[in-house]
Scaffold this motif. Structure first.
Motif, PDB file in Angstrom:
ATOM      1  N   SER A  64       2.425   2.514   7.795  1.00 10.89           N
ATOM      2  CA  SER A  64       2.587   1.061   7.707  1.00 10.89           C
ATOM      3  C   SER A  64       3.208   0.675   6.371  1.00 10.89           C
ATOM      4  O   SER A  64       4.085  -0.180   6.313  1.00 10.89           O
ATOM      5  N   ILE A  65       2.751   1.319   5.302  1.00 13.94           N
ATOM      6  CA  ILE A  65       3.296   1.002   3.979  1.00 13.94           C
ATOM      7  C   ILE A  65       4.780   1.339   3.921  1.00 13.94           C
ATOM      8  O   ILE A  65       5.580   0.579   3.413  1.00 13.94           O
ATOM      9  N   LYS A  66       5.134   2.481   4.504  1.00 12.57           N
ATOM     10  CA  LYS A  66       6.531   2.913   4.449  1.00 12.57           C
ATOM     11  C   LYS A  66       7.386   2.290   5.553  1.00 12.57           C
ATOM     12  O   LYS A  66       8.569   2.597   5.672  1.00 12.57           O
ATOM     13  N   GLU A  67       6.750   1.444   6.347  1.00 13.78           N
ATOM     14  CA  GLU A  67       7.451   0.735   7.430  1.00 13.78           C
ATOM     15  C   GLU A  67       8.179   1.686   8.370  1.00 13.78           C
ATOM     16  O   GLU A  67       9.360   1.506   8.668  1.00 13.78           O
ATOM     17  N   LYS A  95      11.571   4.393  -2.728  1.00 15.89           N
ATOM     18  CA  LYS A  95      10.221   4.907  -2.458  1.00 15.89           C
ATOM     19  C   LYS A  95      10.104   5.441  -1.036  1.00 15.89           C
ATOM     20  O   LYS A  95       9.361   6.377  -0.763  1.00 15.89           O
ATOM     21  N   LEU A 123       7.278   7.806 -10.492  1.00 19.09           N
ATOM     22  CA  LEU A 123       6.774   7.238  -9.233  1.00 19.09           C
ATOM     23  C   LEU A 123       6.328   5.792  -9.402  1.00 19.09           C
ATOM     24  O   LEU A 123       5.813   5.180  -8.468  1.00 19.09           O
ATOM     25  N   ALA A 140       5.463  11.590  -1.982  1.00 17.08           N
ATOM     26  CA  ALA A 140       4.905  12.086  -3.241  1.00 17.08           C
ATOM     27  C   ALA A 140       3.398  12.111  -3.254  1.00 17.08           C
ATOM     28  O   ALA A 140       2.740  11.293  -2.624  1.00 17.08           O
ATOM     29  N   PHE A 143      11.871  -0.312  -3.202  1.00 17.86           N
ATOM     30  CA  PHE A 143      11.235   0.110  -1.948  1.00 17.86           C
ATOM     31  C   PHE A 143      12.073   1.120  -1.182  1.00 17.86           C
ATOM     32  O   PHE A 143      11.550   2.100  -0.655  1.00 17.86           O
ATOM     33  N   VAL A 156       3.932   4.398 -11.347  1.00 11.81           N
ATOM     34  CA  VAL A 156       2.548   4.018 -11.585  1.00 11.81           C
ATOM     35  C   VAL A 156       2.182   4.054 -13.073  1.00 11.81           C
ATOM     36  O   VAL A 156       1.161   3.525 -13.473  1.00 11.81           O
ATOM     37  N   VAL A 214      -0.283   5.008   5.636  1.00 13.93           N
ATOM     38  CA  VAL A 214       0.937   5.386   4.911  1.00 13.93           C
ATOM     39  C   VAL A 214       2.178   4.965   5.705  1.00 13.93           C
ATOM     40  O   VAL A 214       3.136   4.427   5.147  1.00 13.93           O
TER      41      VAL A 214
END
Lengths: 270, 306
Positions: free
Chosen positions: B107-110, B80, B58, B85, B77, B60, B105
């Motif tokens: 917003s992050i993943k658009e 992801k 993932l 996950a 991206f 990290v 979440v």
């Protein structure tokens, strides 16, 4: 960029502490600036200026010196937004939400940028409030001033922004290294104490090159000048922000900002 | 791809992946291939490297060496975005509501128009959507984590110990959600130390111990490798006598209920045994074929390696 701003805003605006902390910060800053003029002048002053009962009378709000005076006062409160910044940044380590952000799709660079945008937000908000308060105070105390007079000495706003930006970046850098908010704050305080001791030992001009020195030398203490006869007679010219320290501050700010990114990227996101 | 060629699309390929901490090798030269549409279990006791493996996949945890690909490429991206996950515990902003957390979440993943209400209803959290995350029970937190992983309609879900710490009702709920997800054709990669969970939910399994891969393949391959037969007849002594000479029987033991348990050699069909007995005029009155449970296989694996 817009995405990162939206994300960061959603994170911090949902917490009461952001509103209370920011409100307290701005309130304290505005209050002290607007009330400083009515504070009594105490202590042994030079004969020529003994007539001044308050700082207001001594020319605290006098253009163009007002920008120097109020940015000096305003910078006292930089510890409040710094604390807010550390609080939110550290809580993302604590709650592992940074890790989740990375898993969900942000790169470490994007994540870190969103934090830097938060810093810029506090810096610009502070400058804006200083400008706003300064304009109002200046216009009430300098009724005959023309528009051009207001812009003299405004380089202190730049210096003010630089001082804040430097301090915030130092906080973020320390926060990346130490993660927990309490430890970060203690380390910063200890560091600043050690730095002052070091600067006393090595003395000028070397001490000017220690990381936090240039930013603290940008806005010099204005009161000595305020009570000088020359000032009182209107003979003194406007002091300029020392360009050398401005550039040095910028250098250190950039170093801390990128240093934070470097260490954040180097380690596992846990 | 030409028709008629059975090629299974690979979601993840892991090649010689290693994570070395100062003195411990958490994951040691791991090679895995996770096929599309599988429910892939990563099984191992605590500290066997499951979470470290998922953490590397993932993005990290930085691998010490080796590499992995998602959808044939390095993790970026767009990959992801296709992966929902959660790692270890559900990680959310405790001071924000469930809905606000999902908004972040999204917003992050658009995601343009995330169906937050729909997904909250799906995991049975709609009623508590505006409550702060910190007021949720562990089961609700876990369900919000699943909701968050599902928000972008992922092709793959990665779940790390999804039922850890839940009460029986919570476990049942989460497992039902996982089965539901798998039924939609979503590939699920799931770490667990619960054999029973892997056996109930997964199609494939990789067994890890101290960072080493002990086995990988389908759950059937693992459980079906060897089996036992419980067998009974009128004359147990005779039965035992006759079977002892049979080449396919590895071991015979007596059961308390008057039957025998046979351990057969690999890939033996039970009918072989009954035909053999019939030829000897012994007629079986009790016959149960038991596949080895994953648990006994797992314990065997660990024992053999130790």
């Amino acid at each position: 960029m817009k995405k990162l701003i939206i994300i960061e805003w959603k994170k911090i605006s949902g917490h009461r502490f952001f509103w209370i902390g920011t409100g307290l910060y701005l309130f304290c800053m505005i209050l002290l600036i607007t009330k400083f003029g009515s504070l009594k002048v105490t202590g042994n002053q030079n004969e020529a200026v003994a007539a001044f009962k308050t700082f207001g009378e001594a020319g605290f709000y006098k253009l163009p010196y007002i920008w120097h005076n109020i940015t000096y006062i305003g910078a006292f409160f930089k510890y409040i937004p710094a604390f807010i910044i550390i609080f939110f940044f550290a809580s993302e380590f604590q709650n592992k939400t940074m890790r989740q952000n990375i898993i969900d799709g942000l790169s470490i660079g994007q994540y870190y940028s969103s934090k830097i945008l938060g810093i810029l937000f506090f810096t610009f908000l502070s400058i804006l409030v200083i400008v706003f308060t300064g304009f109002i105070a200046a216009s009430t105390h300098n009724p005959q001033a023309g528009i051009a007079d207001y812009f003299k000495g405004m380089d202190y706003l730049l210096a003010f922004g630089m001082e804040l930006l430097f301090f915030f970046c130092l906080c973020v850098f320390a926060n990346v290294l130490f993660r927990k908010s309490a430890i970060t704050i203690v380390i910063i305080v200890v560091y600043l104490v050690i730095e002052s001791i070091t600067s006393l030992i090595i003395g000028k001009p070397y001490s000017d090159y220690l990381p936090s020195r240039p930013s603290s030398l940008l806005i010099t203490q204005p009161f000595t000048r305020m009570f000088q006869v020359e000032n009182f007679l209107g003979l003194e010219s406007v002091e300029r922000v020392p360009l050398r320290f401005l550039l040095l501050s910028l250098l250190y700010t950039t170093a801390f900002a990128f240093g934070g990114y470097f260490f954040l990227k180097k380690r596992d996101v846990t | 791809m030409p028709f008629g060629l059975l090629t299974v699309e690979e979601i993840v390929r892991i090649n010689q992946l290693t994570k070395q901490y100062s003195s411990i090798t958490a994951v040691n030269g791991l090679n895995l291939s996770i096929p599309k549409g599988s429910v892939y279990g990563i099984l191992g006791p605590n500290g066997s490297g499951k979470t470290t493996t998922l953490g590397m996949l993932l993005g990290v945890i930085r691998p010490s060496s080796g590499y992995f690909t998602w959808f044939g490429k390095t993790l970026n991206f767009s990959a992801k975005k296709k992966v929902g996950a959660l790692l270890e515990t559900p990680n959310f902003y405790p001071y924000l509501s469930g809905r606000k957390n999902l908004e972040i979440v999204s917003s992050i993943k658009e995601i343009e128009k995330p169906d937050i209400d729909g997904i909250l209803k799906h995991v049975n959290l709609y009623q508590r959507a505006v409550s702060k995350f910190k007021t949720y029970s562990l089961g609700m937190k876990q369900r919000l984590a699943i909701a968050s992983a599902m928000i972008a309609n992922p092709e793959v879900m990665v779940l790390d110990e999804p039922t850890n710490g839940l009460d029986p009702e919570g476990i049942a709920e989460v497992r039902a959600i996982i089965r539901n997800i798998a039924a939609q054709g979503i590939t699920v990669i799931m770490a667990s130390h619960l054999l029973d969970e892997i056996e109930k939910v997964c199609s494939h399994v990789a067994v890890l111990r101290e960072g080493n891969l002990l086995f990988d393949g389908t759950v059937d391959q693992l459980t079906g490798r060897e089996g036992t037969i419980e067998i009974g007849a009128q004359n147990i002594a005779l039965l035992k006598d006759v079977l002892q000479g049979h080449p396919l029987v590895e071991k015979i033991s007596d059961n308390t209920n008057g039957t025998l348990t046979l351990v057969l050699r690999k890939n033996t069909d039970a009918s072989e045994i009954t035909r053999f007995l019939a030829e000897k005029s012994i007629y079986v009155n009790h016959l149960v074929f038991r596949k080895n449970s994953l648990e006994s296989q797992f314990l065997n694996l660990i024992k053999n390696e130790a």
